[in-house]
Scaffold this motif. Structure first.
Motif, PDB file in Angstrom:
ATOM      1  N   THR B   7       0.833  -1.204   0.000  1.00  0.00           N
ATOM      2  CA  THR B   7       0.000   0.000   0.000  1.00  0.00           C
ATOM      3  C   THR B   7       0.867   1.253   0.000  1.00  0.00           C
ATOM      4  O   THR B   7       1.852   1.311   0.729  1.00  0.00           O
ATOM      5  CB  THR B   7      -0.911   0.014   1.256  1.00  0.00           C
ATOM      6  OG1 THR B   7      -1.779  -1.112   1.197  1.00  0.00           O
ATOM      7  CG2 THR B   7      -1.734   1.295   1.320  1.00  0.00           C
ATOM      8  N   ASN B 196      -2.483  -1.408  -3.350  1.00  0.00           N
ATOM      9  CA  ASN B 196      -3.476  -0.410  -2.909  1.00  0.00           C
ATOM     10  C   ASN B 196      -2.867   0.980  -2.934  1.00  0.00           C
ATOM     11  O   ASN B 196      -1.751   1.180  -2.456  1.00  0.00           O
ATOM     12  CB  ASN B 196      -3.917  -0.686  -1.462  1.00  0.00           C
ATOM     13  CG  ASN B 196      -4.483  -2.082  -1.301  1.00  0.00           C
ATOM     14  OD1 ASN B 196      -5.333  -2.492  -2.072  1.00  0.00           O
ATOM     15  ND2 ASN B 196      -3.984  -2.808  -0.304  1.00  0.00           N
ATOM     16  N   ILE B 198      -3.667   4.994  -1.834  1.00  0.00           N
ATOM     17  CA  ILE B 198      -4.555   5.884  -1.086  1.00  0.00           C
ATOM     18  C   ILE B 198      -4.162   7.331  -1.382  1.00  0.00           C
ATOM     19  O   ILE B 198      -3.017   7.716  -1.180  1.00  0.00           O
ATOM     20  CB  ILE B 198      -4.454   5.617   0.432  1.00  0.00           C
ATOM     21  CG1 ILE B 198      -4.781   4.152   0.720  1.00  0.00           C
ATOM     22  CG2 ILE B 198      -5.394   6.549   1.201  1.00  0.00           C
ATOM     23  CD1 ILE B 198      -4.456   3.693   2.114  1.00  0.00           C
ATOM     24  N   GLY B 308     -13.311   6.999   0.895  1.00  0.00           N
ATOM     25  CA  GLY B 308     -13.655   5.642   0.495  1.00  0.00           C
ATOM     26  C   GLY B 308     -13.052   5.234  -0.828  1.00  0.00           C
ATOM     27  O   GLY B 308     -12.076   5.820  -1.298  1.00  0.00           O
ATOM     28  N   LYS B 309     -13.675   4.204  -1.412  1.00  0.00           N
ATOM     29  CA  LYS B 309     -13.159   3.677  -2.671  1.00  0.00           C
ATOM     30  C   LYS B 309     -13.459   4.661  -3.792  1.00  0.00           C
ATOM     31  O   LYS B 309     -14.483   5.333  -3.776  1.00  0.00           O
ATOM     32  CB  LYS B 309     -13.836   2.343  -2.993  1.00  0.00           C
ATOM     33  CG  LYS B 309     -13.473   1.251  -2.016  1.00  0.00           C
ATOM     34  CD  LYS B 309     -14.138  -0.058  -2.379  1.00  0.00           C
ATOM     35  CE  LYS B 309     -13.566  -1.152  -1.478  1.00  0.00           C
ATOM     36  NZ  LYS B 309     -14.268  -2.411  -1.601  1.00  0.00           N
ATOM     37  N   ASN B 315      -8.866  -1.054  -5.967  1.00  0.00           N
ATOM     38  CA  ASN B 315      -7.833  -0.801  -4.945  1.00  0.00           C
ATOM     39  C   ASN B 315      -7.345   0.649  -4.888  1.00  0.00           C
ATOM     40  O   ASN B 315      -6.215   0.915  -4.501  1.00  0.00           O
ATOM     41  CB  ASN B 315      -6.614  -1.723  -5.154  1.00  0.00           C
ATOM     42  CG  ASN B 315      -7.015  -3.178  -5.168  1.00  0.00           C
ATOM     43  OD1 ASN B 315      -7.938  -3.580  -4.453  1.00  0.00           O
ATOM     44  ND2 ASN B 315      -6.356  -3.976  -5.994  1.00  0.00           N
ATOM     45  N   TYR B 317      -8.185   4.348  -3.252  1.00  0.00           N
ATOM     46  CA  TYR B 317      -8.957   4.963  -2.177  1.00  0.00           C
ATOM     47  C   TYR B 317      -8.641   6.447  -2.126  1.00  0.00           C
ATOM     48  O   TYR B 317      -7.552   6.879  -2.494  1.00  0.00           O
ATOM     49  CB  TYR B 317      -8.600   4.336  -0.819  1.00  0.00           C
ATOM     50  CG  TYR B 317      -8.814   2.838  -0.798  1.00  0.00           C
ATOM     51  CD1 TYR B 317     -10.005   2.287  -0.316  1.00  0.00           C
ATOM     52  CD2 TYR B 317      -7.830   1.979  -1.289  1.00  0.00           C
ATOM     53  CE1 TYR B 317     -10.213   0.916  -0.313  1.00  0.00           C
ATOM     54  CE2 TYR B 317      -8.026   0.601  -1.290  1.00  0.00           C
ATOM     55  CZ  TYR B 317      -9.219   0.073  -0.806  1.00  0.00           C
ATOM     56  OH  TYR B 317      -9.419  -1.277  -0.805  1.00  0.00           O
ATOM     57  N   ILE B 335     -10.684   3.921   6.824  1.00  0.00           N
ATOM     58  CA  ILE B 335      -9.969   3.490   5.617  1.00  0.00           C
ATOM     59  C   ILE B 335      -9.262   2.159   5.885  1.00  0.00           C
ATOM     60  O   ILE B 335      -9.206   1.278   5.020  1.00  0.00           O
ATOM     61  CB  ILE B 335      -8.966   4.582   5.143  1.00  0.00           C
ATOM     62  CG1 ILE B 335      -9.701   5.866   4.748  1.00  0.00           C
ATOM     63  CG2 ILE B 335      -8.119   4.072   3.983  1.00  0.00           C
ATOM     64  CD1 ILE B 335     -10.512   5.805   3.460  1.00  0.00           C
ATOM     65  N   LEU B 338     -11.833  -0.502   5.645  1.00  0.00           N
ATOM     66  CA  LEU B 338     -12.213  -0.702   4.249  1.00  0.00           C
ATOM     67  C   LEU B 338     -11.205  -1.601   3.545  1.00  0.00           C
ATOM     68  O   LEU B 338     -11.572  -2.513   2.791  1.00  0.00           O
ATOM     69  CB  LEU B 338     -12.282   0.678   3.566  1.00  0.00           C
ATOM     70  CG  LEU B 338     -13.114   0.808   2.305  1.00  0.00           C
ATOM     71  CD1 LEU B 338     -14.545   0.375   2.541  1.00  0.00           C
ATOM     72  CD2 LEU B 338     -13.090   2.270   1.826  1.00  0.00           C
ATOM     73  N   ILE B 339      -9.910  -1.354   3.808  1.00  0.00           N
ATOM     74  CA  ILE B 339      -8.865  -2.143   3.145  1.00  0.00           C
ATOM     75  C   ILE B 339      -8.781  -3.552   3.732  1.00  0.00           C
ATOM     76  O   ILE B 339      -8.664  -4.533   3.007  1.00  0.00           O
ATOM     77  CB  ILE B 339      -7.506  -1.416   3.254  1.00  0.00           C
ATOM     78  CG1 ILE B 339      -7.521  -0.170   2.350  1.00  0.00           C
ATOM     79  CG2 ILE B 339      -6.349  -2.344   2.865  1.00  0.00           C
ATOM     80  CD1 ILE B 339      -6.276   0.671   2.428  1.00  0.00           C
ATOM     81  N   SER B 352     -18.933   9.253  -0.378  1.00  0.00           N
ATOM     82  CA  SER B 352     -18.282   8.716  -1.576  1.00  0.00           C
ATOM     83  C   SER B 352     -18.086   9.794  -2.635  1.00  0.00           C
ATOM     84  O   SER B 352     -18.889  10.717  -2.776  1.00  0.00           O
ATOM     85  CB  SER B 352     -19.136   7.581  -2.148  1.00  0.00           C
ATOM     86  OG  SER B 352     -18.681   7.285  -3.453  1.00  0.00           O
TER      87      SER B 352
END
Lengths: 359, 357
Positions: B7, B196, B198, B308-309, B315, B317, B335, B338-339, B352
């Motif tokens: 990530t 991922n 972010i 969020g996504k 993957n 965010y 977060i 969520l992951i 969102s």
């Protein structure tokens, strides 16, 4: 209030810039936080050398008086006991008399804010009786106050040596000169010899380990290369060098470059002493720490350039005068500083630190 | 430096570092935080750092803020003292006509369990004796407070690093590529790969989103803050617009300007801010101002967090918000959920990116 040229700082550089601009018919305003023009010159009793060829040899306060006299002949508005505290959105400077703040709209600004002394920190360095060499000089020459009876000097620059001699002259006993390098840094060896002749010991590769005292300094430990000695003193004058005063340049959003020989971070400027803010020029110690003679010349260059921008002098004439002053600057200024200055100019087109005020 | 991570978090401010820390509590995989300058050199280091719940409207947003504020005491236990003080918050008003508005606000909060009191003039002056006696009243909430933002982010970073998170600072992201189900993040100091990604770029969210063709509608708002000399402790509460720090300095700031990324201060706003502060607390007239600074804050187009996504991107965010200091413990927690778990303990659908169409 409106003015053609706002000069921030009325020391040697600011006054030189004022003379160059006001003598060409521009409306000039000088703002200074002190109650008298002349800046640090006012408490300098030592002979100044080298000065530009237009001046005969003289002492600091004499030069201050001479420059102030010259300025008086022109249209210059001095705002004494005033400070610039910020800038309005429209570019006007906010100036305060400590009661109110009023805007001053200038076509061009010359910042000649000077330099601030740096301290040398050691344990208990904040005790009363411990001060910079400039503070000691101000107490003696301006306020006629004895800063102490038994002193040591930390540092061995020309300015430190001058201060040591001055302390001696007013009857203060100088017990030692303490220098962390392995020799005296003063360019004028004559001053060093004079102090040695008077029996003042120089301790090289040495530093103050600690100061002691109850409510004021009374004793220090000096770390020499092979022993620690203790001296009773009530005055420590320290020379940590000087650094340009940059607050106004930060507020104006100027870019900076780091130039060791000029005293550290210095605003970027071109050979006309124009910063990267087109309406802002720079002069004096703010443009790099130097001696009084060269400082006058930087003020002159800034003044000529502003006069040119405001069409009070033709570009051809401005270039001619500027070239001549640059030549003299090269001759007058200590080689090291001049080289640093030239390097600094080269960085103007690619500043090290740009947009630092952009998030 | 290792170039492969499970990530990557872009942005090491209070939101990014908060996410990195919370993720590192449960996560055994590699996490890298990239910052274009250094954490605290942007928005997170130029804030009054209130942890503020009341007068956030509508009430569901206040509720969201409340959950985050409730996490602070626990967070301090985990990462160390961040000088979180639940002083209580006062929002004074000077016109009797504002009382009705205040009562309505209090009523809507009562429904979700946030206690807001509407104080009379006497009650305000009893709580805050130095307040202007011409005050008409104030809304008061006991949950509001403030934190030391420098300690907060420093502690987040230290705790995250202890848990194995890597930081790469003074390292600007210049390009983001998607290939073979992975993200390749190109930066000044080379490219990094991750599964991922972010986006926690704060004020720069829009620019970072553009690298992926994702529209993250975040704008910049400049706030200018004045700092007084240290004064004896005399203010008890976090007052909307000013607070007294632990060292006695009073921070004052009310301004919001659109100035892009320009962090200059202007005397116009400084004077306006000083006048406002004096109107609230007349005694400040005698205080000396030691400095002024400005900060650029992130402000999503509709004012609410974007969390969020990212729809349509696997993957990927996003966490971009105003009030990052208040919300960082909650955003970090959500977060992470969520992951790790694929769902969150409280619904975040309304936050969102999808809502912008």
């Amino acid at each position: 209030m409106k003015t053609d040229v706002l000069i921030i700082g009325g020391g040697p550089a600011g006054l030189s810039a004022a003379i160059e601009t006001a003598s060409r018919g521009l409306d000039v305003t000088i703002v200074d936080e002190a109650s008298k023009l002349g800046g640090q010159l006012n408490q300098q009793t030592q002979a100044l050398r080298p000065l530009p060829s237009v001046h005969e040899p003289m002492r600091g306060f004499e030069l201050a008086d001479k420059l102030i006299e010259q300025v008086k002949g022109f249209n210059v508005r001095p705002l004494l006991n005033h400070r610039v505290v910020g800038f309005y959105a429209d570019g006007s400077a906010g100036i305060t008399d400590e009661e109110n703040v009023f805007p001053v709209k200038a076509k061009k600004i010359i910042v000649a804010s000077g330099a601030a002394e740096k301290a040398v920190a050691f344990p208990k360095w904040t005790l009363p009786g411990i001060m910079t060499i400039g503070a000691a000089q101000t107490l003696i020459n301006r306020d006629f106050v004895m800063p102490g009876r038994e002193a040591v000097i930390v540092g061995s620059s020309d300015f430190a040596m001058e201060t040591a001699i001055q302390l001696m002259d007013v009857g203060i006993r100088v017990k030692a000169i303490i220098e962390k390098q392995n020799g005296a840094l003063a360019k004028e060896q004559e001053k060093v010899s004079e102090l040695s002749r008077n029996g003042i010991p120089f301790y090289f590769n040495s530093f103050i380990r600690e100061a002691r005292g109850n409510g004021q300094v009374a004793q220090i430990d000096i770390e020499l290369p092979d022993e620690v000695i203790t001296l009773n003193v009530d005055l420590i004058c320290m020379d940590g060098g000087r650094a340009p005063i940059l607050d106004v340049f930060y507020q104006l959003g100027c870019s900076f470059g780091f130039q060791e020989e000029l005293g550290g971070w210095v605003p970027q400027y071109s050979n006309t002493f124009q910063t990267d803010r087109e309406d802002v020029f720079i002069a004096g110690n703010a443009a790099g720490i130097s001696t009084q003679g060269p400082l006058l010349l930087t003020g002159m260059i800034a003044g000529i350039s502003v006069s040119e921008e405001l069409q009070a002098i033709s570009p051809a004439e401005a270039n001619e005068i500027r070239d001549a002053i640059w030549k003299e600057l090269g001759l007058l200024e200590c080689k090291e500083v001049y080289t640093g200055r030239v390097k600094h100019l080269e960085n103007f087109t690619s500043p090290v630190l740009k947009d630092q005020f952009i998030s | 430096m290792e170039t492969n991570y499970e990530t990557i978090v872009i942005g090491g401010g209070v939101v990014g570092s908060g996410i990195a820390y919370h993720l590192s509590e449960r996560y055994k995989e590699g996490v890298l935080v990239l910052d274009k300058k250094y954490p605290m050199s942007g928005t997170s280091g130029s804030t009054q750092a209130w942890v503020w719940v009341h007068n956030k409207t509508p009430s569901w947003y206040a509720e969201f803020s409340m959950y985050s504020a409730e996490l602070y005491p626990y967070l301090s236990k985990k990462i160390g003292d961040v000088e979180y003080k639940r002083t209580g918050g006062l929002s004074p008003f000077f016109n009797e006509s504002d009382r009705e508005k205040a009562e309505k606000l209090a009523e809507s909060y009562r429904k979700i369990g946030i206690k807001i009191k509407v104080l009379s003039r006497e009650e305000v002056l009893e709580k805050e004796p130095y307040m202007n006696p011409e005050v008409a009243g104030a809304t008061y909430s006991s949950i509001d407070g403030n934190v030391n933002p420098f300690r907060l982010i420093d502690m987040y970073m230290r705790a995250a690093k202890r848990n194995g998170v890597r930081y790469s600072t003074y390292n600007k992201v210049t390009e983001i590529k998607k290939q073979d189900g992975k993200y390749s993040v190109v930066s000044d100091k080379g490219a990094f790969e991750c599964k991922n990604l972010i986006l926690a770029g704060g004020t720069w969210s829009r620019e970072i989103g553009d690298m992926l063709g994702v529209k993250i509608p975040v704008n910049q708002l400049r706030g200018q803050i004045l700092v007084s000399e240290p004064l004896k402790p005399f203010l008890n509460f976090t007052i909307s617009g000013l607070r007294q720090a632990n060292n006695g300095e009073v921070l004052m700031g009310y301004s919001m300007e659109e100035a892009g990324f320009n962090r200059a201060t202007t005397l116009d706003v400084i004077q306006e801010t000083a006048n406002m502060a004096v109107q609230y607390v007349p005694g400040l007239r005698k205080a000396k101002i030691v400095r002024a600074f400005s900060g650029i804050r992130a402000m999503p187009e509709d004012g609410f967090p974007i969390l969020g996504k990212v729809p349509g991107h696997e993957n990927l965010y996003v966490a971009a918000t105003h009030s990052g200091v208040t919300l960082s413990p909650l955003i970090g927690t959500l977060i992470t959920e969520l992951i790790m778990d694929g769902e969150t303990s409280i619904p975040i659908d309304r936050y969102s990116l999808r809502r912008f169409g």
